[in-house]
Design a protein around this motif. Structure first.
Motif, PDB file in Angstrom:
ATOM      1  N   LEU A 116       0.838  -1.196   0.000  1.00  0.00           N
ATOM      2  CA  LEU A 116       0.000   0.000   0.000  1.00  0.00           C
ATOM      3  C   LEU A 116       0.877   1.252   0.000  1.00  0.00           C
ATOM      4  O   LEU A 116       1.942   1.260   0.609  1.00  0.00           O
ATOM      5  CB  LEU A 116      -0.892   0.017   1.246  1.00  0.00           C
ATOM      6  CG  LEU A 116      -1.808  -1.194   1.425  1.00  0.00           C
ATOM      7  CD1 LEU A 116      -2.287  -1.298   2.855  1.00  0.00           C
ATOM      8  CD2 LEU A 116      -2.972  -1.099   0.461  1.00  0.00           C
ATOM      9  N   THR A 117       0.406   2.319  -0.634  1.00  0.00           N
ATOM     10  CA  THR A 117       1.168   3.567  -0.634  1.00  0.00           C
ATOM     11  C   THR A 117       0.704   4.535   0.439  1.00  0.00           C
ATOM     12  O   THR A 117       1.405   5.479   0.760  1.00  0.00           O
ATOM     13  CB  THR A 117       1.077   4.268  -2.006  1.00  0.00           C
ATOM     14  OG1 THR A 117      -0.300   4.468  -2.325  1.00  0.00           O
ATOM     15  CG2 THR A 117       1.753   3.431  -3.082  1.00  0.00           C
ATOM     16  N   GLY A 118      -0.466   4.296   1.031  1.00  0.00           N
ATOM     17  CA  GLY A 118      -0.981   5.187   2.061  1.00  0.00           C
ATOM     18  C   GLY A 118      -1.005   4.530   3.421  1.00  0.00           C
ATOM     19  O   GLY A 118      -0.496   3.427   3.608  1.00  0.00           O
ATOM     20  N   THR A 119      -1.634   5.217   4.375  1.00  0.00           N
ATOM     21  CA  THR A 119      -1.676   4.727   5.757  1.00  0.00           C
ATOM     22  C   THR A 119      -3.057   4.205   6.134  1.00  0.00           C
ATOM     23  O   THR A 119      -3.502   4.349   7.270  1.00  0.00           O
ATOM     24  CB  THR A 119      -1.238   5.821   6.736  1.00  0.00           C
ATOM     25  OG1 THR A 119      -2.106   6.946   6.564  1.00  0.00           O
ATOM     26  CG2 THR A 119       0.205   6.222   6.517  1.00  0.00           C
ATOM     27  N   GLY A 120      -3.740   3.595   5.160  1.00  0.00           N
ATOM     28  CA  GLY A 120      -5.039   3.012   5.431  1.00  0.00           C
ATOM     29  C   GLY A 120      -5.415   2.008   4.363  1.00  0.00           C
ATOM     30  O   GLY A 120      -4.865   1.998   3.263  1.00  0.00           O
ATOM     31  N   TRP A 121      -6.357   1.125   4.727  1.00  0.00           N
ATOM     32  CA  TRP A 121      -6.834   0.084   3.812  1.00  0.00           C
ATOM     33  C   TRP A 121      -8.195  -0.354   4.294  1.00  0.00           C
ATOM     34  O   TRP A 121      -8.497  -0.299   5.486  1.00  0.00           O
ATOM     35  CB  TRP A 121      -5.847  -1.083   3.826  1.00  0.00           C
ATOM     36  CG  TRP A 121      -6.258  -2.264   3.004  1.00  0.00           C
ATOM     37  CD1 TRP A 121      -6.137  -2.398   1.652  1.00  0.00           C
ATOM     38  CD2 TRP A 121      -6.841  -3.475   3.470  1.00  0.00           C
ATOM     39  NE1 TRP A 121      -6.606  -3.627   1.254  1.00  0.00           N
ATOM     40  CE2 TRP A 121      -7.041  -4.323   2.363  1.00  0.00           C
ATOM     41  CE3 TRP A 121      -7.208  -3.942   4.724  1.00  0.00           C
ATOM     42  CZ2 TRP A 121      -7.604  -5.585   2.464  1.00  0.00           C
ATOM     43  CZ3 TRP A 121      -7.767  -5.206   4.832  1.00  0.00           C
ATOM     44  CH2 TRP A 121      -7.949  -6.015   3.710  1.00  0.00           C
ATOM     45  N   SER A 122      -9.054  -0.794   3.361  1.00  0.00           N
ATOM     46  CA  SER A 122     -10.381  -1.297   3.707  1.00  0.00           C
ATOM     47  C   SER A 122     -10.630  -2.632   3.024  1.00  0.00           C
ATOM     48  O   SER A 122     -10.139  -2.867   1.908  1.00  0.00           O
ATOM     49  CB  SER A 122     -11.473  -0.314   3.259  1.00  0.00           C
ATOM     50  OG  SER A 122     -11.363   0.894   3.954  1.00  0.00           O
ATOM     51  N   LEU A 123     -11.421  -3.479   3.683  1.00  0.00           N
ATOM     52  CA  LEU A 123     -11.869  -4.716   3.057  1.00  0.00           C
ATOM     53  C   LEU A 123     -12.695  -4.374   1.824  1.00  0.00           C
ATOM     54  O   LEU A 123     -13.323  -3.313   1.759  1.00  0.00           O
ATOM     55  CB  LEU A 123     -12.738  -5.525   4.022  1.00  0.00           C
ATOM     56  CG  LEU A 123     -12.063  -6.154   5.234  1.00  0.00           C
ATOM     57  CD1 LEU A 123     -13.115  -6.696   6.197  1.00  0.00           C
ATOM     58  CD2 LEU A 123     -11.134  -7.266   4.782  1.00  0.00           C
ATOM     59  N   ALA A 124     -12.752  -5.278   0.888  1.00  0.00           N
ATOM     60  CA  ALA A 124     -13.567  -5.074  -0.310  1.00  0.00           C
ATOM     61  C   ALA A 124     -15.041  -5.001   0.072  1.00  0.00           C
ATOM     62  O   ALA A 124     -15.466  -5.567   1.092  1.00  0.00           O
ATOM     63  CB  ALA A 124     -13.329  -6.217  -1.295  1.00  0.00           C
ATOM     64  N   ALA A 125     -15.825  -4.311  -0.735  1.00  0.00           N
ATOM     65  CA  ALA A 125     -17.259  -4.180  -0.485  1.00  0.00           C
ATOM     66  C   ALA A 125     -17.884  -5.553  -0.323  1.00  0.00           C
ATOM     67  O   ALA A 125     -17.622  -6.465  -1.112  1.00  0.00           O
ATOM     68  CB  ALA A 125     -17.918  -3.428  -1.634  1.00  0.00           C
ATOM     69  N   GLY A 126     -18.678  -5.723   0.718  1.00  0.00           N
ATOM     70  CA  GLY A 126     -19.349  -6.983   0.977  1.00  0.00           C
ATOM     71  C   GLY A 126     -18.536  -7.968   1.802  1.00  0.00           C
ATOM     72  O   GLY A 126     -19.093  -8.923   2.337  1.00  0.00           O
ATOM     73  N   ASP A 127     -17.225  -7.784   1.906  1.00  0.00           N
ATOM     74  CA  ASP A 127     -16.394  -8.673   2.717  1.00  0.00           C
ATOM     75  C   ASP A 127     -16.569  -8.346   4.197  1.00  0.00           C
ATOM     76  O   ASP A 127     -16.707  -7.177   4.563  1.00  0.00           O
ATOM     77  CB  ASP A 127     -14.913  -8.536   2.366  1.00  0.00           C
ATOM     78  CG  ASP A 127     -14.565  -9.207   1.048  1.00  0.00           C
ATOM     79  OD1 ASP A 127     -15.440  -9.889   0.474  1.00  0.00           O
ATOM     80  OD2 ASP A 127     -13.418  -9.047   0.603  1.00  0.00           O
ATOM     81  N   THR A 128     -16.603  -9.374   5.026  1.00  0.00           N
ATOM     82  CA  THR A 128     -16.664  -9.188   6.474  1.00  0.00           C
ATOM     83  C   THR A 128     -15.651 -10.121   7.127  1.00  0.00           C
ATOM     84  O   THR A 128     -15.154 -11.062   6.505  1.00  0.00           O
ATOM     85  CB  THR A 128     -18.063  -9.501   7.033  1.00  0.00           C
ATOM     86  OG1 THR A 128     -18.403 -10.855   6.720  1.00  0.00           O
ATOM     87  CG2 THR A 128     -19.118  -8.554   6.479  1.00  0.00           C
ATOM     88  N   LEU A 129     -15.346  -9.855   8.363  1.00  0.00           N
ATOM     89  CA  LEU A 129     -14.447 -10.697   9.142  1.00  0.00           C
ATOM     90  C   LEU A 129     -15.275 -11.622  10.030  1.00  0.00           C
ATOM     91  O   LEU A 129     -16.304 -11.216  10.576  1.00  0.00           O
ATOM     92  CB  LEU A 129     -13.530  -9.834  10.011  1.00  0.00           C
ATOM     93  CG  LEU A 129     -12.572  -8.924   9.248  1.00  0.00           C
ATOM     94  CD1 LEU A 129     -11.903  -7.942  10.208  1.00  0.00           C
ATOM     95  CD2 LEU A 129     -11.529  -9.756   8.511  1.00  0.00           C
ATOM     96  N   ALA A 130     -14.818 -12.847  10.182  1.00  0.00           N
ATOM     97  CA  ALA A 130     -15.511 -13.810  11.036  1.00  0.00           C
ATOM     98  C   ALA A 130     -15.414 -13.365  12.496  1.00  0.00           C
ATOM     99  O   ALA A 130     -14.417 -12.757  12.903  1.00  0.00           O
ATOM    100  CB  ALA A 130     -14.882 -15.189  10.869  1.00  0.00           C
ATOM    101  N   PRO A 131     -16.426 -13.662  13.297  1.00  0.00           N
ATOM    102  CA  PRO A 131     -16.328 -13.366  14.730  1.00  0.00           C
ATOM    103  C   PRO A 131     -15.140 -14.098  15.338  1.00  0.00           C
ATOM    104  O   PRO A 131     -14.776 -15.184  14.905  1.00  0.00           O
ATOM    105  CB  PRO A 131     -17.647 -13.906  15.294  1.00  0.00           C
ATOM    106  CG  PRO A 131     -18.581 -13.928  14.131  1.00  0.00           C
ATOM    107  CD  PRO A 131     -17.721 -14.244  12.940  1.00  0.00           C
ATOM    108  N   GLY A 132     -14.526 -13.466  16.352  1.00  0.00           N
ATOM    109  CA  GLY A 132     -13.394 -14.081  17.034  1.00  0.00           C
ATOM    110  C   GLY A 132     -12.141 -13.243  16.921  1.00  0.00           C
ATOM    111  O   GLY A 132     -12.172 -12.087  16.496  1.00  0.00           O
ATOM    112  N   PRO A 133     -11.004 -13.839  17.306  1.00  0.00           N
ATOM    113  CA  PRO A 133      -9.750 -13.079  17.326  1.00  0.00           C
ATOM    114  C   PRO A 133      -9.134 -12.932  15.938  1.00  0.00           C
ATOM    115  O   PRO A 133      -9.248 -13.820  15.093  1.00  0.00           O
ATOM    116  CB  PRO A 133      -8.848 -13.931  18.229  1.00  0.00           C
ATOM    117  CG  PRO A 133      -9.365 -15.326  18.053  1.00  0.00           C
ATOM    118  CD  PRO A 133     -10.841 -15.190  17.845  1.00  0.00           C
ATOM    119  N   HIS A 134      -8.494 -11.783  15.732  1.00  0.00           N
ATOM    120  CA  HIS A 134      -7.781 -11.495  14.483  1.00  0.00           C
ATOM    121  C   HIS A 134      -6.486 -10.767  14.836  1.00  0.00           C
ATOM    122  O   HIS A 134      -6.394 -10.136  15.892  1.00  0.00           O
ATOM    123  CB  HIS A 134      -8.625 -10.620  13.554  1.00  0.00           C
ATOM    124  CG  HIS A 134      -9.862 -11.296  13.070  1.00  0.00           C
ATOM    125  ND1 HIS A 134      -9.893 -12.058  11.926  1.00  0.00           N
ATOM    126  CD2 HIS A 134     -11.114 -11.334  13.584  1.00  0.00           C
ATOM    127  CE1 HIS A 134     -11.116 -12.531  11.749  1.00  0.00           C
ATOM    128  NE2 HIS A 134     -11.878 -12.109  12.752  1.00  0.00           N
TER     129      HIS A 134
END
Length: 161
Positions: A116-134
């Motif tokens: 990445l060239t910047g100081t941020g990133w987002s998941l793709a539209a519609g993507d979610t993270l599973a419940p629990g630790p990451h």
């Protein structure tokens, strides 16, 4: 401060740098000194082990001689911060910038690093993270493709149900 690396001198004196990275010592007699940096526990300093190219952390209740290792800028994981609990819809990641960084590599859950060239990133539209630790980490690299910053091994966060 010591006369030479590993040598006899005014060993045991300590000073932190100011915001500009300048060491300020008080109570020294006039003369010439060689400053050899070491790092104290909980200073948040990370540096690379040149032999293995692995990041090393200063261990609590000890002091570490950083030797000839390059010291890395400590990145602050802003969103999500280390130890945070977030909703399942959480998609955004951001961190503090590193002076001299030309590129950042973000790894989420120990996956393939994303350049990445910047100081941020987002998941793709519609993507979610599973419940629990990451876990996530960012490594900043400079113009010569050398590491110049990190927030260490990883930051942890939890996704609520």
């Amino acid at each position: 401060v010591a006369a030479a690396k590993g040598g006899v001198g005014a060993a045991g004196l300590a000073a932190r740098t100011d915001a500009d990275g300048v060491f300020v010592f008080t109570g020294l007699a006039p003369g010439s000194y060689v400053v050899h940096p070491g790092y104290l526990p909980r200073d948040g300093v990370w540096y690379t082990d040149a032999a293995t190219d692995a990041l090393r952390e200063v261990v609590a209740d000890s002091t570490v001689d950083a030797g000839d290792y390059p010291v890395l800028w400590e990145i602050e994981p802003r969103l999500p911060p280390d130890g945070a609990a977030v909703d399942r819809g959480h998609r955004d990641f951001s961190w503090s910038p590193v002076p001299g960084a030309g590129l950042y590599y973000l790894a989420l859950d120990r996956g393939e690093p994303i350049p990445l060239t910047g100081t941020g990133w987002s998941l793709a539209a519609g993507d979610t993270l599973a419940p629990g630790p990451h876990v996530w980490t960012v490594i900043a690299v400079g113009a010569a493709d050398e590491p110049v910053g990190t927030f260490g091994g990883q930051a942890e966060f939890w996704v609520r149900e």
